[in-house]
Write a protein that holds these residues in place. Structure first.
Motif, short mmCIF file in Angstrom:
data_model
loop_
_atom_site.label_atom_id
_atom_site.label_comp_id
_atom_site.label_asym_id
_atom_site.label_seq_id
_atom_site.Cartn_x
_atom_site.Cartn_y
_atom_site.Cartn_z
N GLY A 195 0.82 -1.20 0.00
CA GLY A 195 0.00 0.00 0.00
C GLY A 195 0.86 1.25 0.00
N GLY A 220 1.60 3.04 2.63
CA GLY A 220 2.44 3.11 3.82
C GLY A 220 2.08 4.23 4.77
N ALA A 221 1.16 5.12 4.38
CA ALA A 221 0.92 6.32 5.18
C ALA A 221 -0.55 6.55 5.54
CB ALA A 221 1.45 7.54 4.45
N CYS A 222 -1.50 5.86 4.89
CA CYS A 222 -2.92 6.08 5.20
C CYS A 222 -3.24 5.38 6.53
CB CYS A 222 -3.80 5.57 4.06
SG CYS A 222 -3.92 3.77 3.98
N CYS A 279 -2.75 1.56 6.36
CA CYS A 279 -1.34 1.18 6.21
C CYS A 279 -0.57 1.41 7.51
CB CYS A 279 -0.69 1.97 5.07
SG CYS A 279 -1.13 1.34 3.43
N CYS A 314 -5.32 -0.67 1.88
CA CYS A 314 -4.82 0.71 1.69
C CYS A 314 -5.92 1.58 1.09
CB CYS A 314 -3.61 0.70 0.76
SG CYS A 314 -3.02 2.36 0.34
N GLU A 315 -6.04 2.79 1.65
CA GLU A 315 -7.09 3.70 1.17
C GLU A 315 -6.52 4.83 0.30
OE1 GLU A 315 -10.53 3.40 4.47
OE2 GLU A 315 -8.65 4.26 5.17
N ASN A 316 -5.25 4.74 -0.03
CA ASN A 316 -4.65 5.75 -0.91
C ASN A 316 -3.84 5.03 -1.98
OD1 ASN A 316 -3.75 8.09 -2.03
ND2 ASN A 316 -2.29 8.58 -0.38
ZN ZN Z 1 -2.29 3.17 2.42
#
Ligand code: ZN
Ligand code: NAD
Ligand code: ZN
Length: 352
Positions: A92, A94-96, A99, A107-109
């Motif tokens: 993903g 890594g930051a949403c 994640c 992952c939502e981004n």
């Molecule tokens: Zn994500």
């Protein structure tokens, strides 16, 4: 190096020579010790049309991988060359929020992920090769002592996916409960082991193949059932008429979804993991009251750590048949023909 690549949709992969990957900043190249063949690869090879997914061939297959750190990109810390690692496969952003919680499978981004909705072996180059590029150290989990990459590889999907599906239903898998596993293949045989290792539920295994049912029985299934006309009655009888608290469907066809629904108990979970393309009519009366139906996709990084721990302690023992890269297509054909048992894992010649 050699790599097993899907060159176009609706084709078998081929073994070709490709350049060795090089780790850029933050990236890691691993030397592959094992790359599992998943039935999802067969769906990928034969069922998708150009444009149906946001990514496509050519790419190297293999989305369940483990090996040894080979090369560290600039800035990577906390890993050493030669260290055995498993690859956490869903990549993903890594930051949403998901994640950050280790749930890169949700992952939502996805626009900010290395590839939209895919990963290594799913649009980007996977592990059916001598080396594999991993986009971030975040996507690697060090192997616990005693666990070999060839056994760890199938655990990253065939272990992790059923572990997530079982774990989310743990509260229903109390003493006196029953879980049904439909499809005792790569994922299903580990689902039986995961249920036995982490819950007190009785386990019923359902498969069309006698050898798969034998494998389930050897792994501790309390009842094995063929999916014939009497299967639902057999499961109801085994549960004192109540039905199964949790059904895990690793096939996902019309027939298995109907079987799972008919075998469910009030308040149960019916979890569809298999990508068999089936349909189930959802009406007020098509399921016992308060049965929850869900699909699940892969699992979290945290859950992979837990799966590897179970295996290192000997509580999960994947049944693995190894093949050299040259025989990858043969291994997939065996799976398609229903002649494979457990998981088929490709091992490059420099790792065997
Ligand atoms: Zn994500
Ligand atoms: P597999 O080929 O190793 O196993 C499938 C098993 O199901 C075999 O033992 C087969 O005999 C049995 N089976 C087939 N039809 C059946 C039926 N009608 N009733 C009972 N048993 C039947 O496959 P696998 O690699 O374990 O994958 C299983 C499914 O899960 C595939 O559809 C795959 O694409 C999917 N999958 C989903 C996820 C996810 O995250 N949701 C992850 C990995 C795989
Ligand atoms: Zn898979």
């Amino acid at each position: 190096m050699q790599a097993v690549r899907l060159m176009e949709w609706k084709s078998d992969p081929i073994l070709v020579e490709v350049p060795d990957p090089v780790a850029g900043p933050g990236q890691v190249v691993i030397r592959i010790g094992g790359a599992g063949a998943c039935h999802s690869d067969i769906h990928l090879m034969h069922e998708f049309e150009p444009g149906q997914l946001p990514w496509g061939p050519p790419f190297t297959l293999g989305h369940e991988n483990a090996g040894w750190v080979h090369q560290l990109g600039a800035g990577v810390q906390g890993l050493e060359v030669g260290q055995p690692v498993a690859v956490y496969g869903p990549w993903g952003c890594g930051a949403c929020p998901h994640c950050l919680l280790g749930m890169e499978n949700y992952c939502e981004n996805v626009e900010a992920a290395p590839i939209r909705g895919g990963g290594g072996g799913l649009g980007l180059d996977g592990g059916m090769a001598e080396l594999m590029l991993v986009p971030s150290a975040r996507c690697l989990v060090p192997l616990p002592y005693g666990l070999e990459p060839v056994d760890a590889a199938p655990l990253t999907d065939a272990g992790l996916t059923p572990y997530h599906a079982v774990r989310r239903s743990w509260a229903k898998l109390v003493p006196g409960s029953t879980a049904v596993v439909i499809g005792v293949g790569g994922l299903g045989h580990l689902a039986v082991q995961i249920l036995k290792a982490t819950t007190a539920a009785r386990v019923v295994a359902v498969d069309t193949r006698a050898e798969a049912l034998n494998l389930a029985a050897n792994e501790g299934a309390d009842l094995t059932v063929e999916p014939d006309q009497s299967a639902v009655a057999t499961i109801r009888e085994f549960t004192g008429g109540r039905g199964a608290d949790v059904v895990l469907d690793f096939v996902g066809s019309d027939a298995t979804m109907a079987l799972g629904a008919a075998a469910s108990r009030f308040l149960g979970d019916l979890t569809i993991v298999g990508l068999g393309g089936g349909m189930f009519p959802f009406t007020f009366f098509s399921l016992p009251y308060e049965v929850s139906v869900q699909t699940t996709y892969w699992g979290s990084r945290t859950e992979l750590v837990e799966v590897l721990d179970l295996a290192a302690r000997g509580l999960l023992r994947p049944t693995v048949t190894t093949f050299p890269l040259e025989e990858a297509v043969h291994a997939y054909h065996l799976m398609e023909a229903g002649s494979a048992l457990g998981r088929q894992v490709m091992v490059p010649s420099d790792a065997s």
